[in-house]
Scaffold this motif. Structure first.
Motif, PDB file in Angstrom:
ATOM      1  N   ILE A 171      63.346  50.981   5.243  1.00 54.97           N
ATOM      2  CA  ILE A 171      63.258  50.110   4.068  1.00 54.97           C
ATOM      3  C   ILE A 171      63.742  48.713   4.454  1.00 54.97           C
ATOM      4  CG2 ILE A 171      64.168  49.719   1.744  1.00 54.97           C
ATOM      5  CD1 ILE A 171      64.231  52.854   1.522  1.00 54.97           C
ATOM      6  N   LYS A 172      62.960  47.715   4.056  1.00 52.98           N
ATOM      7  CA  LYS A 172      63.205  46.317   4.454  1.00 52.98           C
ATOM      8  C   LYS A 172      63.249  46.161   5.981  1.00 52.98           C
ATOM      9  CE  LYS A 172      65.345  44.344   0.337  1.00 52.98           C
ATOM     10  NZ  LYS A 172      65.034  45.373  -0.635  1.00 52.98           N
ATOM     11  N   GLY A 173      62.464  46.975   6.661  1.00 56.98           N
ATOM     12  CA  GLY A 173      62.420  46.938   8.127  1.00 56.98           C
ATOM     13  C   GLY A 173      61.970  45.598   8.672  1.00 56.98           C
ATOM     14  N   ASP A 174      61.154  44.880   7.880  1.00 59.91           N
ATOM     15  CA  ASP A 174      60.656  43.578   8.362  1.00 59.91           C
ATOM     16  C   ASP A 174      61.739  42.510   8.367  1.00 59.91           C
ATOM     17  OD1 ASP A 174      60.774  43.457   5.616  1.00 59.91           O
ATOM     18  OD2 ASP A 174      58.685  42.888   5.317  1.00 59.91           O
ATOM     19  N   SER A 175      62.891  42.789   7.766  1.00 59.43           N
ATOM     20  CA  SER A 175      64.006  41.848   7.870  1.00 59.43           C
ATOM     21  C   SER A 175      65.132  42.394   8.757  1.00 59.43           C
ATOM     22  CB  SER A 175      64.550  41.502   6.479  1.00 59.43           C
ATOM     23  OG  SER A 175      64.998  42.662   5.824  1.00 59.43           O
ATOM     24  N   LYS A 176      64.879  43.562   9.377  1.00 60.04           N
ATOM     25  CA  LYS A 176      65.903  44.185  10.233  1.00 60.04           C
ATOM     26  C   LYS A 176      65.494  44.266  11.701  1.00 60.04           C
ATOM     27  CE  LYS A 176      67.617  47.091   6.456  1.00 60.04           C
ATOM     28  NZ  LYS A 176      67.591  48.429   5.865  1.00 60.04           N
ATOM     29  N   TYR A 177      64.197  44.479  11.956  1.00 60.48           N
ATOM     30  CA  TYR A 177      63.722  44.692  13.332  1.00 60.48           C
ATOM     31  C   TYR A 177      62.596  43.716  13.661  1.00 60.48           C
ATOM     32  CZ  TYR A 177      66.615  48.779  13.133  1.00 60.48           C
ATOM     33  OH  TYR A 177      67.711  49.597  13.014  1.00 60.48           O
ATOM     34  N   MET A 178      62.715  43.091  14.817  1.00 64.56           N
ATOM     35  CA  MET A 178      61.770  42.039  15.193  1.00 64.56           C
ATOM     36  C   MET A 178      60.349  42.562  15.393  1.00 64.56           C
ATOM     37  SD  MET A 178      62.181  39.242  18.238  1.00 64.56           S
ATOM     38  CE  MET A 178      63.910  38.955  17.972  1.00 64.56           C
ATOM     39  N   ASN A 179      60.208  43.806  15.892  1.00 60.01           N
ATOM     40  CA  ASN A 179      58.836  44.306  16.097  1.00 60.01           C
ATOM     41  C   ASN A 179      58.116  44.535  14.762  1.00 60.01           C
ATOM     42  OD1 ASN A 179      60.430  46.577  15.524  1.00 60.01           O
ATOM     43  ND2 ASN A 179      59.651  47.799  17.229  1.00 60.01           N
ATOM     44  N   ILE A 180      58.860  44.957  13.725  1.00 63.56           N
ATOM     45  CA  ILE A 180      58.236  45.112  12.402  1.00 63.56           C
ATOM     46  C   ILE A 180      57.965  43.732  11.801  1.00 63.56           C
ATOM     47  CG2 ILE A 180      58.478  46.070  10.081  1.00 63.56           C
ATOM     48  CD1 ILE A 180      60.319  48.219  11.212  1.00 63.56           C
ATOM     49  N   ALA A 181      58.908  42.800  11.955  1.00 64.28           N
ATOM     50  CA  ALA A 181      58.709  41.430  11.453  1.00 64.28           C
ATOM     51  C   ALA A 181      57.491  40.785  12.108  1.00 64.28           C
ATOM     52  CB  ALA A 181      59.956  40.589  11.705  1.00 64.28           C
ATOM     53  N   ALA A 182      57.328  40.988  13.415  1.00 64.38           N
ATOM     54  CA  ALA A 182      56.163  40.435  14.126  1.00 64.38           C
ATOM     55  C   ALA A 182      54.875  41.030  13.560  1.00 64.38           C
ATOM     56  CB  ALA A 182      56.280  40.714  15.625  1.00 64.38           C
ATOM     57  N   ALA A 183      54.890  42.327  13.262  1.00 64.62           N
ATOM     58  CA  ALA A 183      53.708  42.971  12.662  1.00 64.62           C
ATOM     59  C   ALA A 183      53.440  42.380  11.279  1.00 64.62           C
ATOM     60  CB  ALA A 183      53.914  44.483  12.576  1.00 64.62           C
ATOM     61  N   SER A 184      54.501  42.104  10.517  1.00 69.36           N
ATOM     62  CA  SER A 184      54.321  41.537   9.177  1.00 69.36           C
ATOM     63  C   SER A 184      53.690  40.146   9.267  1.00 69.36           C
ATOM     64  CB  SER A 184      55.645  41.503   8.403  1.00 69.36           C
ATOM     65  OG  SER A 184      56.437  40.378   8.704  1.00 69.36           O
ATOM     66  N   ILE A 185      54.071  39.376  10.270  1.00 70.48           N
ATOM     67  CA  ILE A 185      53.519  38.024  10.458  1.00 70.48           C
ATOM     68  C   ILE A 185      52.031  38.100  10.824  1.00 70.48           C
ATOM     69  CG2 ILE A 185      53.587  35.995  11.978  1.00 70.48           C
ATOM     70  CD1 ILE A 185      56.724  36.514  12.045  1.00 70.48           C
ATOM     71  N   LEU A 186      51.695  38.983  11.751  1.00 73.76           N
ATOM     72  CA  LEU A 186      50.281  39.111  12.135  1.00 73.76           C
ATOM     73  C   LEU A 186      49.438  39.604  10.956  1.00 73.76           C
ATOM     74  CD1 LEU A 186      50.223  40.572  15.773  1.00 73.76           C
ATOM     75  CD2 LEU A 186      50.220  38.198  15.028  1.00 73.76           C
ATOM     76  N   ALA A 187      49.911  40.620  10.252  1.00 74.74           N
ATOM     77  CA  ALA A 187      49.140  41.166   9.126  1.00 74.74           C
ATOM     78  C   ALA A 187      48.919  40.089   8.065  1.00 74.74           C
ATOM     79  CB  ALA A 187      49.871  42.372   8.524  1.00 74.74           C
ATOM     80  N   LYS A 188      49.967  39.361   7.734  1.00 70.45           N
ATOM     81  CA  LYS A 188      49.875  38.334   6.688  1.00 70.45           C
ATOM     82  C   LYS A 188      48.956  37.185   7.101  1.00 70.45           C
ATOM     83  CE  LYS A 188      51.635  35.794   3.123  1.00 70.45           C
ATOM     84  NZ  LYS A 188      50.621  35.738   2.074  1.00 70.45           N
ATOM     85  N   THR A 189      49.083  36.699   8.328  1.00 69.88           N
ATOM     86  CA  THR A 189      48.274  35.545   8.735  1.00 69.88           C
ATOM     87  C   THR A 189      46.800  35.921   8.878  1.00 69.88           C
ATOM     88  OG1 THR A 189      48.914  35.937  11.043  1.00 69.88           O
ATOM     89  CG2 THR A 189      50.139  34.253   9.841  1.00 69.88           C
ATOM     90  N   TYR A 190      46.510  37.116   9.396  1.00 67.58           N
ATOM     91  CA  TYR A 190      45.107  37.541   9.501  1.00 67.58           C
ATOM     92  C   TYR A 190      44.493  37.716   8.112  1.00 67.58           C
ATOM     93  CZ  TYR A 190      44.533  37.930  14.514  1.00 67.58           C
ATOM     94  OH  TYR A 190      44.396  37.609  15.844  1.00 67.58           O
ATOM     95  N   ARG A 191      45.272  38.300   7.198  1.00 71.16           N
ATOM     96  CA  ARG A 191      44.736  38.509   5.855  1.00 71.16           C
ATOM     97  C   ARG A 191      44.532  37.172   5.126  1.00 71.16           C
ATOM     98  NH1 ARG A 191      45.346  39.087   0.690  1.00 71.16           N
ATOM     99  NH2 ARG A 191      44.051  40.698  -0.261  1.00 71.16           N
ATOM    100  N   ASP A 192      45.526  36.282   5.238  1.00 69.20           N
ATOM    101  CA  ASP A 192      45.403  34.967   4.585  1.00 69.20           C
ATOM    102  C   ASP A 192      44.180  34.216   5.091  1.00 69.20           C
ATOM    103  OD1 ASP A 192      47.689  35.514   3.167  1.00 69.20           O
ATOM    104  OD2 ASP A 192      48.922  33.957   4.105  1.00 69.20           O
ATOM    105  N   GLU A 193      43.948  34.274   6.397  1.00 70.38           N
ATOM    106  CA  GLU A 193      42.794  33.586   6.986  1.00 70.38           C
ATOM    107  C   GLU A 193      41.491  34.153   6.424  1.00 70.38           C
ATOM    108  OE1 GLU A 193      42.122  32.211  11.428  1.00 70.38           O
ATOM    109  OE2 GLU A 193      41.815  34.364  11.249  1.00 70.38           O
TER     110      GLU A 193
END
Length: 198
Positions: free
Chosen positions: A123-145
């Protein structure tokens, strides 16, 4: 922020974007950072500006050991529901990783098992672990584009601004112009007081 959960060489961080949207796909990313990956700025994508996310996307793509994107389209979301679609998007991303898979760490509290690979839900892994945060950044930027691209086709819905989320302007446009092939028809596109005649 910790880089990874374990010392496994092929620990995969996973996250998705677009679960709460009325239109567009759900997009997930799977990322293996690798032992030499270093970055002080990476955080949960929601905590970063659009400009920062886009520059970090380039950095992750160039420096992560492995990464991939998985997409589930609106018609599929309508068939299998958004929770299963989120897991399927993650599975599709993991499918594309051409490497061993030791462990999957997922943002959130649920996940559908991926073959025989163990997983941990955080829970809230995207603010705890860098590999999950990196995945959140890629998912968000690809979707936004993607949403910015389909905005060109249907500019009245303001997808370049709301990215498919249920803003007042988005709902009013649905009321005025109806739904598009990009809308999720099983979602409540309008609140009761703005009911849509289908």
């Amino acid at each position: 922020m910790e880089k990874v959960l374990t010392n496994f060489k092929y620990e995969i961080g996973c996250d998705e974007a677009g679960r709460g949207c009325l239109s567009g796909p759900v997009v997930a990313a799977a990322v293996i950072l690798g032992e030499n990956f270093e970055n002080d700025i990476i955080n949960d994508s929601k905590q970063l500006s659009e400009k920062k996310r886009n520059s970090l996307r380039t950095f992750i793509e160039e420096n992560a050991k492995h990464w991939a994107i998985g997409i589930v389209w609106p018609n599929e979301i309508d068939e299998i529901n958004i929770l299963n679609a989120s897991f399927l998007a993650m599975h599709r991303a993991i499918d594309q990783l051409d490497c061993p898979k030791d462990l999957i760490v997922v943002d959130g509290n649920r996940f559908n098992k991926y073959h025989d690979v163990p997983h941990e839900c955080i829970i809230k892994g995207d603010s705890k672990y860098m590999n999950i945060a990196a995945a959140s950044i890629l998912a968000k930027t690809y979707r936004d584009e993607y949403m910015e691209n389909i905005h060109e086709e249907f500019p009245m819905y303001d997808w370049n601004k709301n990215k498919g989320y249920p803003t007042k302007a988005h709902r009013l446009a649905i009321k005025e112009y109806g739904a598009t092939p990009y809308h999720r028809m099983t979602f409540k596109l309008l609140p009761d007081q703005l009911s849509l005649d289908l």
